[in-house]
Design an enzyme around this catalytic site. Structure first.
Site, short mmCIF file in Angstrom:
data_model
loop_
_atom_site.label_atom_id
_atom_site.label_comp_id
_atom_site.label_asym_id
_atom_site.label_seq_id
_atom_site.Cartn_x
_atom_site.Cartn_y
_atom_site.Cartn_z
N ARG A 97 12.91 -27.09 13.07
CA ARG A 97 13.85 -26.72 14.13
C ARG A 97 13.40 -27.28 15.47
O ARG A 97 14.22 -27.78 16.25
CB ARG A 97 14.03 -25.20 14.23
CG ARG A 97 15.19 -24.79 15.16
CD ARG A 97 15.37 -23.28 15.26
NE ARG A 97 16.61 -22.94 15.93
CZ ARG A 97 16.77 -22.87 17.25
NH1 ARG A 97 15.75 -23.12 18.06
NH2 ARG A 97 17.94 -22.55 17.78
N CYS A 98 12.11 -27.20 15.75
CA CYS A 98 11.59 -27.73 17.02
C CYS A 98 11.84 -29.23 17.16
O CYS A 98 12.05 -29.73 18.26
CB CYS A 98 10.08 -27.47 17.13
SG CYS A 98 9.64 -25.77 17.51
N MET A 99 11.77 -29.95 16.04
CA MET A 99 11.86 -31.42 16.08
C MET A 99 13.29 -31.93 16.08
O MET A 99 13.50 -33.14 15.93
CB MET A 99 11.11 -32.02 14.88
CG MET A 99 9.62 -31.79 14.91
SD MET A 99 8.75 -32.75 13.63
CE MET A 99 9.49 -32.08 12.13
#
Length: 409
Positions: free
Chosen positions: A398-400
Site C-alpha cells: 500500500r505504501c508503494m
C-alpha cells in the site's frame, strides 16, 4: 482501460484498481550509508539490484491484473518536455527547496541540471548530487560551518513510497505537507503534475496543498466509500490537518459527509494508520493489536445550515464504530491472529500494509506468512511478492502505490 470522466476516481479502498502511480527503485537507494540512513527514515540499506527485482514482481502482478501503471518520473518528464521555460522554473524551485544558499553553487547546479536530458535530470534530482559531480565546486564557509560535505543535494529514497506525498480522494487530491523535512521536497513532483500535466491540470481539485501549516501524509488517508473517510492522527499526520481537510471537503460540497479520525500512538512502528489498519474486502479489515496499540476515534460531520463542523468522540470499539457507519457487520483479521510474537514481527514488516486490487484480492509481502495464511483461510486471495530489500524502508504494497482510478463499488 475504460474511460473515466475524471483522471482521479477514488471512492473506496477496494474497488477494482484500474490505474496506479509507482516509482521504480533507483540510485537514491545506493546513496544511503549507515551514517545517514536513519535521517532518511530507513532502518537498513537496501540492495538495489534485488529491490528492483522485487519491485518488478509487484509491477508484474499489477499488469497481469490489467492495472495501468504510471511512473512518477515519467509524468514529471511529460510535464517538463513541453517547455524550456517550465524546465528552468522547475530547476530553480527544486534548488531553492533543497536549501542551496550560495549563488555560486546555485548557478553550478542550474548549469549541471540543464546539461542533462530531462529523464536523467529527474533521476539525478531523486538520487542526489554529490560534490564530485559538480565541476569547479568548492565548499563555501556556510557549507563548512554547517557540516555539508558529501551531498550538495540530498537523495530522496522515500520517493519509493508514492502513497504519502499526495493522496487521491474522490475526484481530487491532497498534496501533502510532509511531516519530516527529508520528505518535503518530494511533493514538488505532485505540484507540477497537477498544475501542468495535460491530463491532470485544471481537471483535479486540490483539497489541501503542500504549503499547509500542519502535516498530512497519504498513509493516513483511507477512503471507505463515497461518503466516508478514515484519517489517521499519527506520528506523521496532525489533528489540525484532519480538521482542515474536513472543512475543505465539506465546503466544496463533495460526496463525503463523515470523517472518522483514528488517533494511534506516535510510534515509529506505527508511523501511519495504514501500517496497522487497512480494508481488504467489503466487510473485512486487517488490524494490528498489542499492549500499546489503541484507537481513539473522533467523528467529524458538517452542518450546512450553520457552516460548522461537529466533532464528537466515539466510545465504542473500532469494530462497532465501523459497522455503524458502514451500515453492515464487519470483521477484523488481526496480524498473525493477534499472536504476540508473530503479530509484532509481521506488523513491523508491513503485514497490515496490503494493497487491495479488487474486493477480497490483495498484494502482500510473502514474508508475512502467518497473516497471509489467515487471509486465505478467510476467503481473501493473496498475491505474494518478495520483500527482503523493499521492506527495509518500512513500507509495504500500500505504501508503494498511489491509486489514481478504481472502479466504483
Amino acid at each position: 482501460m475504460e474511460e473515466y470522466l475524471n483522471p482521479i476516481n477514488i471512492f473506496s479502498e477496494i474497488g477494482r484498481l484500474k490505474k496506479v502511480l509507482l516509482h521504480r527503485p533507483g540510485e537514491e537507494l545506493e546513496n544511503l550509508t549507515p551514517f545517514i540512513m536513519k535521517n532518511f527514515l530507513f532502518d537498513d540499506i537496501p540492495y538495489l539490484e534485488v529491490a528492483r527485482q522485487e519491485h518488478e514482481v509487484f509491477a508484474s502482478i499489477l499488469k497481469n491484473n490489467l492495472v495501468e501503471i504510471e511512473y512518477i518520473e515519467d509524468l514529471v518528464s511529460e510535464v517538463l518536455v513541453s517547455s524550456v521555460a517550465l524546465q528552468n522554473k522547475f530547476i530553480s524551485q527544486f534548488i531553492l527547496e533543497a536549501e542551496i544558499k550560495t549563488d555560486f553553487t546555485i548557478n553550478l547546479l542550474k548549469d549541471y541540471f540543464s546539461s542533462l536530458t530531462i529523464d536523467n535530470m529527474i533521476s539525478k534530482m531523486i538520487s542526489g548530487v554529490v560534490t564530485e559531480e559538480l565541476k569547479n565546486y568548492t565548499s563555501s564557509l556556510d557549507d563548512l560551518v554547517n557540516g555539508a560535505n558529501l551531498f550538495i543535494i540530498d537523495p530522496m529514497p522515500n520517493v519509493l513510497f508514492t502513497r504519502d506525498p499526495f493522496a487521491s480522494i474522490g475526484n481530487g487530491v491532497t498534496i501533502n505537507k510532509m511531516f519530516t523535512k527529508v520528505r518535503q521536497r518530494e511533493t514538488i513532483f505532485a505540484e507540477y503534475i497537477f498544475k501542468y500535466h495535460p491530463v491532470y491540470k485544471e481537471n483535479v481539485p486540490i483539497w489541501l496543498n503542500r504549503w499547509e501549516e500542519a502535516s498530512l501524509e497519504g498513509g493516513d488517508e483511507l477512503v471507505l466509500n463515497k461518503g466516508l473517510l478514515v484519517i489517521g492522527i499519527s506520528e506523521r499526520t496532525e489533528a489540525k490537518s484532519v480538521e482542515k481537510l474536513a472543512i475543505s471537503l465539506f465546503k466544496n460540497k463533495t460526496s463525503f459527509d463523515t470523517i472518522l479520525a483514528f488517533q494511534i500512538p506516535k510510534n515509529r512502528s506505527y508511523m501511519h494508520l495504514d501500517t496497522v489498519f487497512t480494508q481488504i474486502d467489503y466487510s473485512v479489515f486487517t488490524s494490528f493489536t498489542s499492549d500499546d496499540m489503541y484507537f481513539s476515534i473522533y467523528v467529524l460531520t458538517y452542518n450546512p445550515s450553520s457552516s460548522k463542523i461537529h466533532i464528537k468522540k466515539e466510545k465504542a470499539r473500532i469494530k462497532d464504530v465501523l459497522s455503524f457507519y458502514l451500515g453492515r457487520k464487519i470483521d477484523i483479521i488481526k496480524c498473525a491472529g493477534g499472536d504476540l510474537i508473530h503479530g509484532a514481527r509481521e506488523q513491523w514488516n508491513d503485514g497490515a500494509n496490503v494493497l487491495a486490487i479488487a474486493p477480497g484480492e490483495i498484494i502482500a509481502y510473502s514474508r508475512n506468512h502467518v497473516t497471509n495464511k489467515l487471509f486465505e483461510e478467510n476467503g481473501i486471495k493473496v498475491h505474494r511478492i518478495p520483500s527482503s530489500e523493499l521492506s527495509r524502508g518500512r513500507g509495504g504494497p500500500r505504501c508503494m502505490s498511489m491509486p489514481l482510478i478504481r472502479e466504483d463499488i
